[in-house]
Design a protein around this motif. Sequence first.
Motif, short mmCIF file in Angstrom:
data_model
loop_
_atom_site.label_atom_id
_atom_site.label_comp_id
_atom_site.label_asym_id
_atom_site.label_seq_id
_atom_site.Cartn_x
_atom_site.Cartn_y
_atom_site.Cartn_z
N TRP A 155 34.52 33.48 28.67
CA TRP A 155 34.99 34.57 29.52
C TRP A 155 36.28 35.16 28.97
O TRP A 155 37.06 34.47 28.29
N ASP A 185 36.25 38.25 33.60
CA ASP A 185 36.89 37.73 34.82
C ASP A 185 37.86 38.79 35.32
O ASP A 185 38.88 39.06 34.70
N GLN A 186 37.56 39.36 36.46
CA GLN A 186 38.35 40.47 36.97
C GLN A 186 39.34 40.06 38.05
O GLN A 186 39.96 40.93 38.66
N GLY A 187 39.51 38.75 38.28
CA GLY A 187 40.49 38.39 39.29
C GLY A 187 40.75 36.91 39.49
O GLY A 187 41.73 36.54 40.12
N GLU A 188 39.90 36.03 38.96
CA GLU A 188 40.05 34.61 39.27
C GLU A 188 41.16 33.95 38.47
O GLU A 188 41.98 33.20 39.01
N TRP A 189 41.21 34.18 37.15
CA TRP A 189 42.18 33.49 36.29
C TRP A 189 43.40 34.37 36.09
O TRP A 189 43.77 35.14 36.95
N THR A 203 39.75 37.42 30.38
CA THR A 203 40.44 38.01 31.51
C THR A 203 40.32 39.52 31.39
O THR A 203 40.55 40.09 30.32
N SER A 246 38.44 32.24 27.41
CA SER A 246 38.18 30.86 27.84
C SER A 246 37.38 30.11 26.79
O SER A 246 36.91 30.68 25.79
N TRP A 255 41.98 26.76 29.90
CA TRP A 255 40.98 27.56 30.61
C TRP A 255 39.61 27.16 30.09
O TRP A 255 39.17 27.65 29.05
N THR A 260 35.51 26.79 30.94
CA THR A 260 34.53 27.47 31.78
C THR A 260 33.12 27.13 31.32
O THR A 260 32.92 26.55 30.25
#
Length: 285
Positions: free
Chosen positions: A76, A128-132, A78, A157, A70, A72
């Motif tokens: 970040w 990150d609230q939804g991508e990873w 999760t 990340s 991960w 970035t």
Amino acid sequence: MLTPTLDLAALDRLPALKKSDRMPVLFLGHGSPMNAIGDNEYRRSWQALGAEFGASQPRPQLILCISAHWLTEGWWLTAMDRPKTIHDFGGFPQELFDQQYPAPGDAAAAQAISLLVRQRASAPLGLDQGEWGLDHGAWSVLKPMFPDADIPVIQLSMDYARAPEDHYALAKQLKALRDRGVLIVASGNIVHNLRQMQRGATGSQAYDWALEFDQTMGGYIQQGNLDALQNFLKLGQVAKMAHPTHEHFLPLLYAAGAVESREPMRFFNTSFQAGSISMRSVFWG
């Protein structure tokens, strides 16, 4: 360079993470994704390692995982309650793509940690609230260790554009989380060169440059000279052969930054896969 600015008093405002005995820190060489389902020495070692928690080691309240996979801009965390299982690979059997690791996340803990650990310009970590979710660097080792998937997992990340010393400095801010039941699991490989793989090689066979780099890093770790790890690129051609790109080495800096230099440690899985992937793993604590 990043400056550690963790607000220790703010840890008392983390109701979900109670004070605990100091948790260990793990660096796991994860190697091929097939290790997650194959009956081999690596998977068996992860199973045995997981069995230590709740027995000879405290059971984690939360797992913070740093994976080689991960990368970035900025750092970040999760921050979703149900991170998805990511199959970030190709060319493997369907059985591997069918694997799921439905461990919960912990959005509240991610938000609190994001405010405690600072990145460049003293900014909080991104959320990150939804991508990873959980990539194979995380779930391939966590599933054998904790098959019930009942311990919350947050991934951190890595900003690949940053210098190694910045990763190491940020990792030092994670140390205090160990006293709140957080198990830090860094997942990568001390040597990782897919271009030079020899699939018929045994675990005791490796290129000379792979052995040299692995043994040099292992020596630093064994001596407690953890600061030296961040200077790995200064090894020149040996480092370039060991890591054409160095995302698999960076997780080691997060593990090393979160421990004391003279903290007890042990190596395991000190063999190689395909001659060019070091599976050397480290348990601190």
